[in-house]
Design a protein around this motif. Structure first.
Motif, PDB file in Angstrom:
ATOM      1  N   UNK A 227      -5.353 -21.230  16.372  1.00  0.00           N
ATOM      2  CA  UNK A 227      -6.682 -20.859  15.901  1.00  0.00           C
ATOM      3  C   UNK A 227      -7.255 -21.835  14.887  1.00  0.00           C
ATOM      4  N   UNK A 228      -6.390 -22.443  14.116  1.00  0.00           N
ATOM      5  CA  UNK A 228      -6.866 -23.238  12.986  1.00  0.00           C
ATOM      6  C   UNK A 228      -7.077 -22.316  11.803  1.00  0.00           C
ATOM      7  N   UNK A 229      -7.494 -22.901  10.682  1.00  0.00           N
ATOM      8  CA  UNK A 229      -7.740 -22.078   9.498  1.00  0.00           C
ATOM      9  C   UNK A 229      -6.444 -21.634   8.863  1.00  0.00           C
ATOM     10  N   UNK A 230      -6.570 -20.544   8.115  1.00  0.00           N
ATOM     11  CA  UNK A 230      -5.441 -20.061   7.330  1.00  0.00           C
ATOM     12  C   UNK A 230      -4.490 -19.257   8.213  1.00  0.00           C
ATOM     13  N   UNK A 231      -3.185 -19.376   7.956  1.00  0.00           N
ATOM     14  CA  UNK A 231      -2.228 -18.537   8.689  1.00  0.00           C
ATOM     15  C   UNK A 231      -2.580 -17.069   8.451  1.00  0.00           C
ATOM     16  N   UNK A 232      -2.720 -16.300   9.531  1.00  0.00           N
ATOM     17  CA  UNK A 232      -3.012 -14.873   9.385  1.00  0.00           C
ATOM     18  C   UNK A 232      -2.102 -14.105  10.330  1.00  0.00           C
ATOM     19  N   UNK A 233      -1.213 -13.319   9.741  1.00  0.00           N
ATOM     20  CA  UNK A 233      -0.259 -12.542  10.536  1.00  0.00           C
ATOM     21  C   UNK A 233      -0.480 -11.072  10.215  1.00  0.00           C
ATOM     22  N   UNK A 234      -0.452 -10.241  11.254  1.00  0.00           N
ATOM     23  CA  UNK A 234      -0.611  -8.801  11.024  1.00  0.00           C
ATOM     24  C   UNK A 234       0.760  -8.178  10.792  1.00  0.00           C
ATOM     25  N   UNK A 235       0.863  -7.396   9.709  1.00  0.00           N
ATOM     26  CA  UNK A 235       2.074  -6.621   9.436  1.00  0.00           C
ATOM     27  C   UNK A 235       1.663  -5.151   9.364  1.00  0.00           C
ATOM     28  N   UNK A 236       2.584  -4.286   8.965  1.00  0.00           N
ATOM     29  CA  UNK A 236       2.272  -2.853   8.919  1.00  0.00           C
ATOM     30  C   UNK A 236       2.330  -2.319   7.494  1.00  0.00           C
ATOM     31  N   UNK A 237       1.392  -1.415   7.177  1.00  0.00           N
ATOM     32  CA  UNK A 237       1.522  -0.679   5.911  1.00  0.00           C
ATOM     33  C   UNK A 237       2.002   0.738   6.200  1.00  0.00           C
ATOM     34  N   UNK A 238       1.725   1.206   7.404  1.00  0.00           N
ATOM     35  CA  UNK A 238       2.300   2.455   7.919  1.00  0.00           C
ATOM     36  C   UNK A 238       2.096   2.440   9.433  1.00  0.00           C
ATOM     37  N   UNK A 239       2.828   3.282  10.173  1.00  0.00           N
ATOM     38  CA  UNK A 239       2.607   3.286  11.619  1.00  0.00           C
ATOM     39  C   UNK A 239       1.150   3.664  11.901  1.00  0.00           C
ATOM     40  N   UNK A 240       0.450   2.819  12.640  1.00  0.00           N
ATOM     41  CA  UNK A 240      -0.958   3.074  12.929  1.00  0.00           C
ATOM     42  C   UNK A 240      -1.898   2.226  12.103  1.00  0.00           C
ATOM     43  N   UNK A 241      -1.373   1.494  11.116  1.00  0.00           N
ATOM     44  CA  UNK A 241      -2.246   0.682  10.253  1.00  0.00           C
ATOM     45  C   UNK A 241      -1.671  -0.723  10.066  1.00  0.00           C
ATOM     46  N   UNK A 242      -2.411  -1.693  10.568  1.00  0.00           N
ATOM     47  CA  UNK A 242      -2.013  -3.094  10.405  1.00  0.00           C
ATOM     48  C   UNK A 242      -2.637  -3.673   9.138  1.00  0.00           C
ATOM     49  N   UNK A 243      -1.935  -4.621   8.515  1.00  0.00           N
ATOM     50  CA  UNK A 243      -2.517  -5.334   7.365  1.00  0.00           C
ATOM     51  C   UNK A 243      -2.328  -6.832   7.600  1.00  0.00           C
ATOM     52  N   UNK A 244      -3.340  -7.598   7.210  1.00  0.00           N
ATOM     53  CA  UNK A 244      -3.248  -9.041   7.426  1.00  0.00           C
ATOM     54  C   UNK A 244      -2.652  -9.731   6.204  1.00  0.00           C
ATOM     55  N   UNK A 245      -1.721 -10.640   6.456  1.00  0.00           N
ATOM     56  CA  UNK A 245      -1.149 -11.411   5.346  1.00  0.00           C
ATOM     57  C   UNK A 245      -1.269 -12.897   5.695  1.00  0.00           C
TER      58      UNK A 245
ATOM     59  N   UNK B  46      -0.249  -2.056  19.972  1.00  0.00           N
ATOM     60  CA  UNK B  46      -1.615  -1.694  19.570  1.00  0.00           C
ATOM     61  C   UNK B  46      -1.628  -0.325  18.889  1.00  0.00           C
ATOM     62  N   UNK B  47      -0.704   0.555  19.297  1.00  0.00           N
ATOM     63  CA  UNK B  47      -0.604   1.860  18.635  1.00  0.00           C
ATOM     64  C   UNK B  47      -0.198   1.670  17.170  1.00  0.00           C
TER      65      UNK B  47
END
Ligand code: NAD
Ligand code: ZN
Length: 411
Positions: free
Chosen positions: A371-389, A227-228
């Protein structure tokens, strides 16, 4: 095309009775809001006779009533806290003006309780036998697996009786226990049968952690790193600076890690806009698409927290390989996880299915299907910030796995 009534149009009670010239179909909107609020307490010595916190939370809405309470206690916890039941009995008699102890049951601890349906059935049996109704309480004391199963039992008996969670592992105190979900496994699929059911209250008693095996105590730190990394860079840096204190289980460090992590989870549920995960995103499940699959592939040899640590390292390396995260941050995250005591590889990661595909990749399909729907995975753009792909490249996953295997070989 006829126009639909607006969502906020009240139901029209004066519409004509069927039989006259009513059109065959009518459409009315049913609409109401239910708001949820539950207290999460952090404390010690909850069953010391003079400690009123649990009784206060039980009686918070009807203070002048005696409340019937049925306890389910994790077998692993009972083995190390041999006097726990007598403490609970004593505590209940001390607070007998507000609490009536109607029973206590010992339940299997760990993933076994979620895996074999007899355990959930036994919980339903006990709730029925003890005549627990919607104004009585089911209180689960134990690790995340026990809380998931007892929570599901309580949420489904009488369509939902009040339940209180008392998490007793690091992972359940900083993550699963403060949330709104429960589930058991079905036919080898993690968390297939479950509900969203906010608890009546959560009571985290840090004293329970004193007897937790070291392996479990470390495992829960993975959720804090997770979560951090996606939400809170200063917290990530705090974990880096306090890794030794955390692995030595220094009280103040461990308590801060648990409370801060729990609050980040609570914030996400309350403010993230989708507490019951109706959309396609699982924002808090960074590192989890592979973790859930690895738990199953390893036949639960790897526990949840350990699998999450591997999943975090994998998705951090993937974030670098896919050009989202600066080179070197992968090394930094992996090094922190190793300093915390995690191994970042397991042979099951190399397993292939009959078509020659990496078996772990099936975790992506299961993650999406949950969940259904579109595949959504969280990755990182920098430590402390997640981005969904929404797309994961299997070739790059293979590359990230090779990186983990190489690190393990060189360690
Ligand atoms: N509902 C959710 O939102 C959610 C989120 C994350 C994880 N989970 C689930 O939580 C489970 C993992 O939970 P966990 O990490 O708490 O482990 P766990 O519940 O599997 O418990 C691990 C072991 O510790 C024992 N134990 C529990 N408390 C103890 C104590 N104080 N002292 C000594 N032994 C103790 C248990 O008997 C068990 O053997 C997984 O099934 C995971 O899927 C649920
Ligand atoms: Zn998790």
């Amino acid at each position: 095309m006829s126009e639909l009534p607006r969502e906020d149009t009240p139901v029209n009670l004066d519409s004509p009775m069927p039989g006259d010239s009513t059109p065959l179909s009518q459409l009315h909107w049913q609409r109401f809001h239910v708001s949820y609020a539950y207290p999460v307490a952090f404390s010690r010595g909850v069953f010391e006779p003079a400690n009123p916190i649990l009784a206060d939370l039980i009686a918070r809405v009807e203070p002048d009533k005696r409340h019937r309470c049925l306890f389910f206690i994790d077998d692993g916890l009972m083995r190390v806290r041999v006097h726990l039941v007598s403490q609970i009995e004593r505590w209940c008699s001390q607070h007998a003006d507000r609490v009536e102890l109607v029973g206590h049951f010992r339940v299997a601890g760990g993933e076994a309780i979620k895996t074999h349906s007899v355990h959930l059935e036994a919980i339903h049996d006990a709730i029925m036998e003890c005549r627990i109704d919607r104004h009585s309480y089911v209180i689960g004391i134990g690790g995340g697996a026990v809380l998931d199963t007892v929570g599901l039992g309580a949420a489904t008996a009488h369509r939902g009786v009040r339940h209180i969670r008392m998490p007793t592992t690091v992972l359940s105190q900083n993550d699963s226990g403060v949330g709104v979900k429960n589930a058991v496994n079905f036919k080898g699929v993690k968390n297939f049968v479950g509900t969203f059911a906010p608890p009546w209250a959560v009571v985290n008693d840090f004293d329970f952690l004193d007897h937790l095996p070291q392996r479990e105590r470390i495992a829960g730190i993975a959720e804090a790193v997770k979560v951090a990394l996606i939400r809170d860079r200063p917290f990530f840096e705090w974990i880096e600076a306090n890794a030794e204190a955390l692995t030595e289980f220094k009280r103040s460090a461990e308590e801060h890690m648990i409370t801060h992590c729990a609050k980040l989870h609570m914030n996400q549920i309350a403010l993230g806009g989708d507490p019951f995960e109706r959309g396609s995103a699982r924002p808090l499940d960074f590192g989890h698409w592979s973790a859930h699959k690895l738990e199953t592939l390893s036949d639960h040899e790897v526990n949840h927290g350990e699998a999450v640590a591997i999943g975090i390292a994998l998705d951090t390396r993937y974030s670098v390989l896919s050009g989202r995260l600066r080179q070197g941050e992968d090394e930094r995250v992996a090094a922190l996880l190793e300093r915390l005591g995690f191994r970042l590889y397991h042979p099951a990661l190399a397993r292939r299915d009959s078509a020659g595909r990496l078996a772990i990749l099936a975790g992506l399909d299961e993650f999406r299907e949950h969940l259904g729907g579109e595949l959504t995975v969280t990755l990182l753009s920098e430590p402390g910030t997640g981005v969904e792909v929404h797309r994961i490249d299997p070739g790059l996953v293979g590359g990230a796995l090779e990186w983990l295997a190489l690190r393990e070989a060189n360690s």
